[in-house]
Enzyme design. Structure first.
Site, short mmCIF file in Angstrom:
data_model
loop_
_atom_site.label_atom_id
_atom_site.label_comp_id
_atom_site.label_asym_id
_atom_site.label_seq_id
_atom_site.Cartn_x
_atom_site.Cartn_y
_atom_site.Cartn_z
N HIS A 54 0.84 -1.21 0.00
CA HIS A 54 0.00 0.00 0.00
C HIS A 54 0.87 1.25 0.00
CE1 HIS A 54 -3.83 2.04 1.84
NE2 HIS A 54 -3.14 2.89 1.11
N HIS A 56 1.49 5.22 -2.17
CA HIS A 56 1.02 6.22 -3.13
C HIS A 56 2.26 6.91 -3.69
CE1 HIS A 56 -3.22 6.16 -1.54
NE2 HIS A 56 -2.59 5.76 -0.45
N LEU A 57 2.68 6.50 -4.90
CA LEU A 57 3.91 7.10 -5.45
C LEU A 57 3.63 8.33 -6.29
CD1 LEU A 57 6.22 3.99 -6.06
CD2 LEU A 57 5.81 5.28 -3.98
N ARG A 58 2.34 8.67 -6.43
CA ARG A 58 1.91 10.00 -6.93
C ARG A 58 2.13 10.30 -8.40
NH1 ARG A 58 -1.38 10.57 -2.79
NH2 ARG A 58 -0.46 11.34 -0.86
N ASN A 88 -5.22 6.41 -6.75
CA ASN A 88 -5.84 7.75 -6.64
C ASN A 88 -4.93 8.84 -7.21
OD1 ASN A 88 -4.09 7.34 -4.46
ND2 ASN A 88 -5.22 8.70 -3.10
N ASP A 274 1.10 2.55 3.85
CA ASP A 274 0.23 3.62 3.34
C ASP A 274 1.05 4.90 3.13
OD1 ASP A 274 -1.86 5.05 2.36
OD2 ASP A 274 -3.08 5.00 4.17
N HIS A 278 3.01 14.18 0.94
CA HIS A 278 2.48 15.47 0.49
C HIS A 278 3.56 16.52 0.75
CE1 HIS A 278 -1.72 14.20 0.04
NE2 HIS A 278 -1.59 13.52 1.17
N ALA A 288 -4.23 15.02 3.67
CA ALA A 288 -4.13 13.90 4.62
C ALA A 288 -3.14 12.87 4.12
CB ALA A 288 -5.49 13.25 4.80
N GLY A 289 -2.27 12.40 5.00
CA GLY A 289 -1.35 11.33 4.64
C GLY A 289 0.03 11.56 5.19
O1 DOR Z 1 -4.24 9.79 4.60
C1 DOR Z 1 -4.44 9.31 3.51
N1 DOR Z 1 -3.78 9.73 2.42
N2 DOR Z 1 -5.36 8.36 3.38
C2 DOR Z 1 -5.74 7.91 2.18
O2 DOR Z 1 -6.58 7.05 2.12
C3 DOR Z 1 -5.19 8.48 0.95
C4 DOR Z 1 -3.87 9.04 1.20
C5 DOR Z 1 -3.40 9.91 0.08
O3 DOR Z 1 -3.44 9.48 -1.07
O4 DOR Z 1 -2.94 11.02 0.35
ZN ZN Z 2 -3.64 4.84 1.09
#
Ligand code: DOR
Ligand code: ZN
Length: 393
Positions: A54, A56-58, A88, A274, A278, A288-289
């Site tokens: 899990h 997120h490499l953006r 996403n 996860d 950011h 968020a993240g």
């Molecule tokens: O905190 C989060 N950031 N929760 C998520 O489900 C998505 C993630 C993000 O892509 O920034």
């Molecule tokens: Zn996530």
């Protein structure tokens, strides 16, 4: 290549072994293997290349936060040779074409990258066409806008996606009130599990943040669940120190709930970071993240050193278990015939988390200033050293 004299994670235990890798594969595990091209692993832990299911490499869409090169460097520096990237993005990975383009972009990555495909209310045909490694369904709000709205869509995706692979569910609710938030999250999870049970479908619950989520999943053989280090090691007690960086989905829980989650750690099937980087400017605007690739293993090993968790269980949940949940062939174990993906760790090395020194493009960490014990020393991918003596080569 021969990796000599390390403590090798082999069939659930740490044992003194040598490993012979040829043509990118592990060909022999034994004692006193000799030859040329020796990697001296004396005093080190020799682990299967870790797998983070899990991240997120953006890329595409938010390469000011991270891209496949910086994100994969963060993965390698954190001991991960394989990651599964979330959909996403902008554009979202919800069409066969977007998945193909992302696959192209990911070629610059230094680690192996697999993909979660995003489910929408109307992309059933695209899912069939794309034939992805995994399908991700958002049942609650996230960065990007990927939440299923039509109540019938979940069932239809359950029916269409191949039954031998799990569907990953993001179930968390985002209301600020903790009780309200958890009540809704549990309700969503219970309904998703009940439907999965009636259909004999495998599902995987993303980022469990409470003991109860683990307990909801546990009775069902077709339901697996991951836990992220920030829910094990951070709580609302840390909010003042996190300042404008505090926000993450699911939100951090009370210290009491954190300790309960930690005590139930064995009930989790795997660990997932996860990793959700950011920029600091975006955090100030409420993004968020947390980034997590470079601190995950060290946090877990530090908890082992403190007697809170056990090494063999932690490593299994970071290698063999994610490989088995997501059906990744040839990875997650040190076994003859498996890929030559190896992470060598100095279990005694102490280091202080400094955002500015991390590989992630976002250059900050929610664990800033923490002293951890255990650091990735070398990483071998398909029999080739990519990281050695704490440095990329
Ligand atoms: O905190 C989060 N950031 N929760 C998520 O489900 C998505 C993630 C993000 O892509 O920034
Ligand atoms: Zn996530």
């Amino acid at each position: 290549m021969i990796i000599k004299d390390g403590k090798v994670f082999f069939r659930g235990d740490f044992v003194q072994k040598d490993i012979l890798i040829e043509d990118g594969k592990i060909v022999k595990i034994g004692n006193n293997i000799s030859g040329e091209s020796i990697v001296n692993a004396a005093g080190k832990l020799v682990l299967p290349g870790l797998i983070d299911p899990h991240v997120h490499l953006r890329e595409p869409g938010a390469t000011e936060k991270e891209d496949f090169l910086t994100g994969s460097k963060a993965a390698i520096a954190g001991g991960f040779t394989t990651v599964i990237d979330m959909p996403n993005n902008s554009p979202p990975t919800t069409t066969a074409e977007a998945l193909m383009k992302k696959g192209e972009l990911s070629k610059k990555a230094l680690c192996n990258v697999l993909f979660h495909f995003g489910a929408t209310d109307d992309n059933f045909e695209e899912v069939k066409l794309a034939h992805p490694d995994s399908l991700k369904i958002y049942l609650g709000k996230t960065t990007g806008n990927m939440v299923l709205r039509n109540p019938g869509s979940l069932e239809k995706h359950y029916d269409i996606f191949p039954k031998d692979k799990p569907i990953v569910l993001h179930a968390c609710d985002h209301s600020e009130n903790e009780d309200e938030n958890l009540t809704r999250t549990y309700k969503t999870i219970k309904a998703a599990i009940a439907l999965a049970k009636s259909k004999g479908r495998k599902i995987h619950l993303a980022h469990a943040a409470t003991k109860k989520e683990l307990a909801l999943a546990r009775p069902f053989p077709n339901v697996t669940v991951e836990v992220a280090p920030h829910y094990l090691f951070l709580s609302t007690k840390d909010l003042p120190a996190l300042g404008t960086k505090y926000k993450v989905y699911p939100p951090l829980k009370s210290e009491q709930k954190r300790l309960m989650l930690l005590s139930a750690f064995e009930e989790a099937d795997c660990i997932a970071t996860d990793h959700a980087p950011h920029t600091l400017a975006d955090k100030e605007m409420g993004a968020a993240g947390f980034p997590g690739l470079e601190t995950s293993l060290a946090l877990m090993l530090t908890a082992c050193n403190n007697g809170i968790l056990t090494r063999s269980s932690v490593i299994k949940k970071m290698s063999e278990n994610p490989a088995s949940i997501f059906g990744i062939p040839g990875k997650g174990k040190i076994e003859e015939g498996f890929d030559g993906d190896i992470t060598i760790v100095d279990p005694k090395k102490e280091w202080k988390v400094k955002g500015s020194e991390l590989e992630t493009k976002c250059k900050w960490s929610p664990f800033e200033g923490k002293t951890l014990t255990g650091k990735v020393y070398s990483v071998i991918r398909s029999g080739k050293t990519v990281f050695e003596n704490y440095t990329f080569i």
